[in-house]
Write a protein that holds these residues in place. Sequence first.
Motif, PDB file in Angstrom:
ATOM      1  N   UNK A 135       0.950  -1.160  -0.074  1.00 16.18           N
ATOM      2  CA  UNK A 135       0.050   0.013   0.013  1.00 16.18           C
ATOM      3  C   UNK A 135       0.904   1.075   0.140  1.00 16.18           C
ATOM      4  N   UNK A 136       0.481   2.012  -0.943  1.00 17.76           N
ATOM      5  CA  UNK A 136       1.171   3.287  -0.892  1.00 17.76           C
ATOM      6  C   UNK A 136       0.180   4.629  -0.596  1.00 17.76           C
ATOM      7  N   UNK A 137       0.425   5.334   0.494  1.00 17.44           N
ATOM      8  CA  UNK A 137      -0.277   6.469   0.593  1.00 17.44           C
ATOM      9  C   UNK A 137       0.227   7.730   0.318  1.00 17.44           C
ATOM     10  N   UNK A 196      -1.866  14.444 -12.693  1.00 11.02           N
ATOM     11  CA  UNK A 196      -0.671  14.263 -13.447  1.00 11.02           C
ATOM     12  C   UNK A 196       0.442  13.418 -12.821  1.00 11.02           C
ATOM     13  N   UNK A 197       0.791  13.818 -11.580  1.00 10.09           N
ATOM     14  CA  UNK A 197       1.798  13.255 -10.639  1.00 10.09           C
ATOM     15  C   UNK A 197       1.447  11.440 -10.459  1.00 10.09           C
ATOM     16  N   UNK A 198       0.103  11.726  -9.906  1.00 11.67           N
ATOM     17  CA  UNK A 198      -0.584  10.232  -9.587  1.00 11.67           C
ATOM     18  C   UNK A 198      -0.698   9.520 -11.038  1.00 11.67           C
ATOM     19  N   UNK A 199      -0.805   9.716 -12.070  1.00 12.35           N
ATOM     20  CA  UNK A 199      -1.067   9.057 -13.160  1.00 12.35           C
ATOM     21  C   UNK A 199       0.307   8.844 -13.670  1.00 12.35           C
ATOM     22  N   UNK A 200       1.339   9.653 -13.583  1.00 14.99           N
ATOM     23  CA  UNK A 200       2.808   9.249 -13.650  1.00 14.99           C
ATOM     24  C   UNK A 200       3.327   8.027 -12.859  1.00 14.99           C
ATOM     25  N   UNK A 256       9.618   9.353  -2.607  1.00  8.28           N
ATOM     26  CA  UNK A 256       8.951  10.251  -3.709  1.00  8.28           C
ATOM     27  C   UNK A 256       8.242  11.347  -2.827  1.00  8.28           C
ATOM     28  N   UNK A 257       8.346  12.696  -3.430  1.00 10.62           N
ATOM     29  CA  UNK A 257       7.706  13.760  -2.709  1.00 10.62           C
ATOM     30  C   UNK A 257       6.125  13.642  -2.253  1.00 10.62           C
ATOM     31  N   UNK A 258       5.635  13.021  -3.210  1.00 13.28           N
ATOM     32  CA  UNK A 258       4.157  12.710  -3.312  1.00 13.28           C
ATOM     33  C   UNK A 258       3.596  11.528  -2.323  1.00 13.28           C
ATOM     34  N   UNK A 259       4.434  10.818  -1.951  1.00 10.08           N
ATOM     35  CA  UNK A 259       4.111   9.584  -1.015  1.00 10.08           C
ATOM     36  C   UNK A 259       4.400   9.815   0.295  1.00 10.08           C
TER      37      UNK A 259
END
Length: 80
Positions: free
Chosen positions: A2-4, A12-16, A56-59
């Motif tokens: 699981x990645x939160x 766009x970040x999520x799609x990448x 990753x910055x978004x995770x």
Amino acid sequence: MIAVLKHGTTPKQMDHLIQWLKHLNVDVHISHGKEVTVLGLIGDTSRVDMELLASLDMVSSVKRVSEPFKQANRKFHPTD
């Protein structure tokens, strides 16, 4: 696995990220919440580098749900 994802992650970040995960032959189940999005990684996640994903910055966090190498585990082969 699981990645939160953090609040504020753009589509766009999520799609990448999802495309990168699919390139590793991992299916992705997306759960959207009010504050965070959770990606459920389905399949052989041994190819996914948890440390790289967590960096990753978004995770926000990464958690392994099942035991790695479970097919070699005693649960699958109880006898010698």
